[in-house]
Write a protein that holds these residues in place. Structure first.
Motif, short mmCIF file in Angstrom:
data_model
loop_
_atom_site.label_atom_id
_atom_site.label_comp_id
_atom_site.label_asym_id
_atom_site.label_seq_id
_atom_site.Cartn_x
_atom_site.Cartn_y
_atom_site.Cartn_z
N ARG A 112 0.97 -1.16 -0.09
CA ARG A 112 0.21 -0.15 0.16
C ARG A 112 0.45 1.59 -0.12
O ARG A 112 0.86 2.09 0.36
N GLY A 148 3.08 4.18 1.01
CA GLY A 148 3.48 5.11 2.64
C GLY A 148 4.20 5.60 2.61
O GLY A 148 4.72 5.11 2.68
N ARG A 185 3.51 4.50 7.67
CA ARG A 185 4.07 2.90 7.87
C ARG A 185 3.75 3.18 9.82
O ARG A 185 3.84 2.04 10.51
N THR A 198 0.58 3.09 11.74
CA THR A 198 -0.41 2.07 11.11
C THR A 198 0.72 0.75 11.27
O THR A 198 -0.47 0.01 11.21
N ARG A 211 -5.78 4.56 5.70
CA ARG A 211 -4.68 3.94 6.87
C ARG A 211 -5.11 3.82 7.92
O ARG A 211 -4.33 2.71 8.74
#
Lengths: 155, 370
Positions: free
Chosen positions: A103, A105, A110, A113, B329
């Motif tokens: 995904r 990012g 990172r 999340t 996210r």
């Protein structure tokens, strides 16, 4: 290849991720697929969002993926650790492989999340197939046809 | 198995700490000085009265929460019993009330920060001036909003620890304070009417228990644990309030509280002064630290609870369902949290402490945040 993707667990984390992952998988030769969304629990404390709210969001993600893959199975899982919960789900459905699309990012996102795709690859107890995002890949190298296949070999 | 039961991971203690944690911040660490000044020796009566009134609500809330363990709590019950008109009123009131309460907690938080770091005064920004307390409140609020916007699950667990630490600090304070308490120290009681007014002022200290019902769907065996948590948190908090208030007025010389509040010192915090007077700097420091944690945890729980109410309102189309979009996210209801956060910041800027905690009234002294 066909054996590896015989029964795929496809984790989806957002509507956009569901579409991207579904599109990436649709380009492959695969057998069955089960969509899974993990509702992250705080484990004995207030969650960051209501469970019902995230169950509805999960259904929307499944719908988005079904728009690409057709009528496939789906299930919602609950757990404090998303990566571990995905592995549990894979055991339950007896998946031949877990399919993810990174995904992206930046580092900061990172950090906050957690990088689920990285966790899946590093803690893996079963084949994990990383497929490129079709749209991005197509845009970058319009001519290449089988850029996705080599990703599955390490499983 | 995608087992629905796993979604319910709040045990009895966790549910109880949501209630206690949301309530205790304001009751102990912000309002007691004002209450004693106003009601004299009847201040703890005002708190007990508040607890009794809250208990009636708690009884029906636990009944309803058991019958309908749904996201959204009070709003959900009203909307489904009385229809969308009353539902809207209840929902908006509940939502704004939580934003208001959070602003109130954060101003309390700002006072603790200002006190700990010894900052005071005001800063002029063009035509407006803003106090350091409010600046600390704004920074603190922004931080908690951000934490909930990106959704760190650790904050929830921290809440449990905070509440346990707080109750321990207060237990020590009360026990040691009891040894020093003398009836002769009690200030004169004020009239019944003023006591009732004080109950109105401090009632904000009891607003937290309803938040347990807003996470009813996450509680294990809600039929058993929800009523216990709701009623238990009101009982625990009422007892703590009453005891602390008695200590604060009976263990220090008469007029001590009044002196603290009117001393001209900026940001006086009565409970901290009493702790310091009775048990030295260590207790003063522990209470200061406790107040910081308490106001923070109250604000945090309120922000989390308000997003549940937003969700329930969006589902019933009382607000736009677009508010309930989950962040791709972070997995958080980021729009709801963003809007609630903006309201909190706004309330901090425009409100003052006493206005936030109750009906507008004349300021009792020039030194409080009037």
């Amino acid at each position: 290849m066909a054996d590896l993707l015989e029964r795929v667990l496809l984790p989806v984390a957002s509507e956009e991720d569901a579409v991207t992952s579904a599109r990436a998988l649709a380009a492959q030769d695969y057998g069955e697929v089960v969509l899974v969304n993990v509702v992250e629990k705080a484990g004995g404390a207030m969650d960051k969002a209501g469970v019902e709210q995230r169950e509805l969001a999960a259904e929307e993600m499944f719908e988005a993926a079904r728009a690409v893959l057709g009528d496939v199975e789906s299930d919602i899982y609950y757990g404090t650790d998303v990566v571990e919960t995905i592995f549990d789900a894979a055991d339950d459905i007896d998946a031949s492989a877990i399919v993810v699309t990174p995904r992206g990012g930046n580092r900061f996102v990172r950090l906050i999340t957690g990088d689920v795709a990285l966790g899946l690859v590093t803690e893996s107890d079963r084949p994990v197939v990383v497929l490129p995002d079709r749209e991005e890949a197509d845009a970058e190298e319009a001519g290449a046809t089988d850029e996705a296949t080599e990703a599955g070999d390490d499983g | 198995m995608g087992d629905e039961e796993l979604a319910k991971d709040l045990g009895p203690l966790a549910a109880l700490t949501i209630g206690v944690g949301t309530m205790i911040g304001a009751g102990i660490f912000v309002l007691p000085g004002e209450a004693i000044l106003k009601a004299g020796s009847l201040a703890s009566v005002a708190f007990v009265l508040g607890g009794v009134i809250a208990m009636f609500t708690a009884l029906s809330a636990s009944e309803l929460g058991t019958a309908m363990p749904k996201s959204g709590g009070a709003y959900y019950y009203v909307n489904h019993a009385l229809g969308p008109l009353f539902g809207s009123v209840a929902g908006w009131a509940n939502w704004l009330g939580l934003a208001f309460a959070s602003a109130f907690y954060m101003v309390g938080f700002g006072r603790y920060i200002a006190r700990i770091f010894g900052i005071s005064g005001t800063i002029g920004l063009g035509p407006v001036s803003i106090s350091m307390v409010k600046i600390a409140a704004l920074v603190g609020a922004a931080l908690f909003i951000l934490v909930n916007y990106v959704g760190a699950k650790e904050t929830g667990r921290l809440q449990n620890i905070i509440v346990v630490v707080l109750v321990a600090i207060l237990a020590v304070f009360t026990l040691l304070g009891t040894l020093r308490a003398e009836p002769g120290n009690l200030p004169d009681p004020s009239s019944v009417v003023v006591t009732l007014e004080t109950t109105g002022l401090i009632f904000v200290s009891y607003l937290g228990f309803v938040q347990i019902t807003s996470v009813a769907e996450e509680i294990k065996e809600p039929g058993k644990n929800l009523p216990r948590a709701v009623i238990g948190s009101v009982v625990i908090v009422t007892v703590i309030y009453a005891l602390v208030l008695v200590i604060m007025s009976a263990a220090v010389p008469q007029g001590f509280i009044a002196d603290v509040i009117t001393s001209g010192q900026e940001n006086p915090i009565a409970v901290v002064e009493v702790g310091q007077y009775l048990q030295g700097a260590l207790m003063g420091g522990a209470l200061l630290f406790g107040g910081l944690l308490a106001t923070a945890s109250s604000a945090n729980a309120s922000i989390l609870a308000s997003s549940r109410i937003n969700f329930a309102m969006g589902r019933d189309r009382i607000v736009t369902p677009a508010l309930n979009e989950i962040h791709p996210r972070f997995g958080t209801p980021y729009r709801a949290i963003g809007i609630t956060g903006a309201l909190i910041l706004l309330f901090i800027v425009v409100g003052d402490l006493t206005l936030l905690s109750g009906p507008p009234r004349a300021c009792t002294s020039s030194s409080t945040a009037c």
